[in-house]
Enzyme design. Sequence first.
Site, mmCIF file in Angstrom:
data_model
loop_
_atom_site.group_PDB
_atom_site.id
_atom_site.type_symbol
_atom_site.label_atom_id
_atom_site.label_comp_id
_atom_site.label_asym_id
_atom_site.label_seq_id
_atom_site.Cartn_x
_atom_site.Cartn_y
_atom_site.Cartn_z
ATOM 1 N N ARG A 1 -1.065 9.211 -0.223
ATOM 2 C CA ARG A 1 -2.454 9.501 -0.768
ATOM 3 C C ARG A 1 -2.336 11.237 -1.059
ATOM 4 O O ARG A 1 -3.077 11.653 -2.138
ATOM 5 C CB ARG A 1 -3.388 9.432 0.393
ATOM 6 N N ARG B 1 -2.595 10.459 6.471
ATOM 7 C CA ARG B 1 -2.610 9.181 6.880
ATOM 8 C C ARG B 1 -2.457 8.175 5.662
ATOM 9 O O ARG B 1 -2.775 8.413 4.750
ATOM 10 C CB ARG B 1 -3.951 8.911 7.241
ATOM 11 N N LEU C 1 -15.748 5.356 -3.107
ATOM 12 C CA LEU C 1 -14.220 4.877 -3.000
ATOM 13 C C LEU C 1 -13.677 3.776 -4.072
ATOM 14 O O LEU C 1 -14.503 2.887 -4.185
ATOM 15 C CB LEU C 1 -14.074 4.278 -1.604
ATOM 16 N N HIS D 1 -12.267 11.713 2.144
ATOM 17 C CA HIS D 1 -12.168 10.387 2.680
ATOM 18 C C HIS D 1 -12.018 10.268 4.113
ATOM 19 O O HIS D 1 -12.700 9.507 4.809
ATOM 20 C CB HIS D 1 -10.985 9.795 1.859
ATOM 21 N N HIS E 1 -9.186 11.298 -0.830
ATOM 22 C CA HIS E 1 -8.458 9.954 -1.493
ATOM 23 C C HIS E 1 -8.268 9.999 -2.727
ATOM 24 O O HIS E 1 -9.214 10.596 -3.420
ATOM 25 C CB HIS E 1 -9.546 8.752 -0.959
ATOM 26 N N PHE F 1 0.792 -1.133 -0.075
ATOM 27 C CA PHE F 1 0.070 -0.110 0.005
ATOM 28 C C PHE F 1 0.908 1.070 -0.068
ATOM 29 O O PHE F 1 2.032 1.102 0.645
ATOM 30 C CB PHE F 1 -0.856 -0.123 1.196
ATOM 31 N N GLU G 1 -7.420 1.612 -2.550
ATOM 32 C CA GLU G 1 -6.040 1.900 -2.824
ATOM 33 C C GLU G 1 -5.611 0.323 -3.368
ATOM 34 O O GLU G 1 -4.472 0.232 -3.993
ATOM 35 C CB GLU G 1 -5.107 2.465 -1.591
ATOM 36 N N GLN H 1 -8.217 14.239 4.342
ATOM 37 C CA GLN H 1 -7.614 13.542 3.411
ATOM 38 C C GLN H 1 -8.515 13.481 2.254
ATOM 39 O O GLN H 1 -9.659 13.150 2.330
ATOM 40 C CB GLN H 1 -7.239 12.081 3.899
#
Lengths: 243, 572
Positions: free
Chosen positions: B284, B384, B250, B349, B236, B121, B253, B234
């Site tokens: 991100r 994050r 969403l 997000h 995304h 990730f 990821e 954030q």
Amino acid sequence: MSVAKLRVFRGDSQGGEEKEYEVPVDEGMVVLDALFYIQANYDGDLAIRWNCKAAKCGSCSTEINGKPRLACKTRMDSFEEGETVTVYPIKAFPVIKDLVTDVSWNYEVSKKIPPFTPAEDTEWIMYQEDVERGQEFRKCIECFMCQNVCHILRDHNRKDAFAGPRFMIKIAEREMHPLDVLDRREFAREEAGVGFCNITKCCTEVCPEDIHITDNGIIPLKERVVDKYYDPLSWLLRKIKGK
Amino acid sequence: MEKYETHTHDVIVIGAGGAGLRAAIESSAQGASTALICKSLLGKAHTVMAEGGVAAALANVDTKDNWETHFKDTMKGGKMLNNWQMALYHAKEAPERVRELEYWGALFDRTKEGRINQRAFGGHTWKRLAHVGDRTGLEMIRTLQEKGIHSGIDVYMECTITHLIKDGDRVVGAFGYWRESGKFVLFRANAIVLATGGVGKAYKYTSNSWEYTGDGHAMAYEAGAELIDMEFIQFHPTGMVWPPSVRGILVTEAVRGEGGILTNSEGERFMERYDPERMELSTRDVVARSIYTEVEQGRGSPHGGAFLDVSHRGADYVRRKLPSMYHQFMEFADIDITKGPMEVFPTTHYVMGGVKVEGDTCSSTVPGLFAAGEVAGGMHGANRLGGNSLSDLLVFGKRAGEGAAAYASGKSHASVSAELIEGYANELREPFNNTQGENPYTIHQDLQDVMQLYIGVFRTEENIQKGIDEIEKLKERARTLKIEGSVMFNPGWHLCRDLKSMLIVSEALARCALARKESRGAHSRVDFPESDDGTWGKLNSIVAIKDGAMDFATRPIMEMPEEFSRMFTEDK
């Protein structure tokens, strides 16, 4: 932009009636969007449960044109041009208000199912092929549409005797967990009433997660129960041991 | 006044996503009488939507992984603004918290050796995310829900908490209503854990569910607690773009984790220009800005996004590892992602900011009030990393449950003033009694437009100021709301209080964004494009209520002891 006609059930436990609304339809729009439009523009108090609007939480189960559907997943362009769309609460559970029903019974049943029970000295090794069975059942988003179409619950209202398809696969999942050591066959037979299911597969048809509820869950569970209770050898042993 | 129910517990937990469930399980295990209160049915909370995985240095796949690396990745991803102590606890404890889920029945995807499998990730040095296809959140919430219902917790479903009640300095209860009947309910408690999640519903395009209206942030603020670093929200990088009705949903990821490639309208793999080393698996904040910039500069896809393609991994692989994505695009957009690209654009997000807590017990600046999960701030700093949220809620859910139970132990319940309750009840009923007023749905839509337009991926002083002016106008309009119907399950009425929460968090976000004159992590100021490590890199933003208005202040960040700060200088 076209305009769709929706006829939505408005009422409560005392009864109610359909109310007609006209809603402009945008590209890709779903029935839940149409209900939002109604809330924002006509009736702010129209009650519907929803959370994610992405078919992941299983909150917005309704009966759309007589079929159990997730409102967030049912596209407005799936209807014929000019077709009136009816939206009703799911039928197997008592109406609270409009499209919201009292599904608390499901939570009571859920609590009764003996939880996952590993052995004391478990080594936590499991292989992908062994967890896949359970993973299929664990895709369940608890929309309760399988409960809604199960004729034991919907038509005969035997909630006193049958836990319903959602909880059959929950029992099955525990039973098939590679590291679970508890025997739930008696529970499946006596408490959950697995014998009531006569495999019409209505539950499997409506599952939005495509879980093979009957073939992979209920039938194997029935077989396990049969092995325990109706296998002649086990029967004889029970007789001898007096159990 | 009308009659209301009263329930008394040692600890009440507000919110039943991952953090709330984990907190309640722990509080109950410590012997505290524990209530778990949720706005929705149990198991529907936003955690259900988490897809890609839970980050923990289990080292099952990449054996070189360890807590030190996870700690460093988290701090670097957060641009060193994180509460280092929380990041440390998080990195150290996440593996045990994940294994614990397995002990409670979770079925994670496996390695060939039969252990929990882990995937790559963004921002994580090693393959670190334990996962179940792309439905990890569902697996986690079901596991915790199961553990929870067999842990002696009292669950109150479809119950909205609207006010925290204090006796002197400390919180002693919470007031709210049953969604179904509209009747009021009072909870008396010696400790309260907020686990109410995020604030995304203040934005037009968000991956968040309806519950994300910032209730916990707003109630804590109103109770006098400090909120920290609220400017950091954030976006995304990959939300759905088309059709309009699903915009913002969403796209995990994990698509990039499994090898997905981002391209622009010219077929160029544009991440080469923004982060040639990490490419699609950059953090991100970077990927979101990159996609935004490509579209802004005229190299967007037909519906104004970037192309994200994973079809080269083969149809079977994609369907097995990304089943929800496959269905999501098939059903909502008529696109087969095993055959061609998706279109994606940043979507609101996650809020890194939140209730300021200390890492040991998650206690806020108000005695008796604790916060865990997304509603708490500090752990993630300015940005994050993916997968660190699910681990956050396990680690700090447990710590908050422990902390709250210990705090509540031996305390006796304070009395709650009847006038106070009557005041809250009258305030909540007002929209029914107003003969004229605004429609809450209209104001909500207007707020979403304002936040989307002015407090987005890229910010300028001028825009943020416009945003604040608009929020002030909306606050004024929201003073007099009018709704139809009865108190029974009335979404219009429910929105009235949710709107108040969203206005508070929106204002906090905007005021902090205006103040921070630098770019850091998810906060990108066009007028201050560089990070200012000398000044702002050493300061947290704080908002708190002062004489009825929102007060902004800065506070020096928590200093990292040499034994840990050395880990970062060694790398250079």
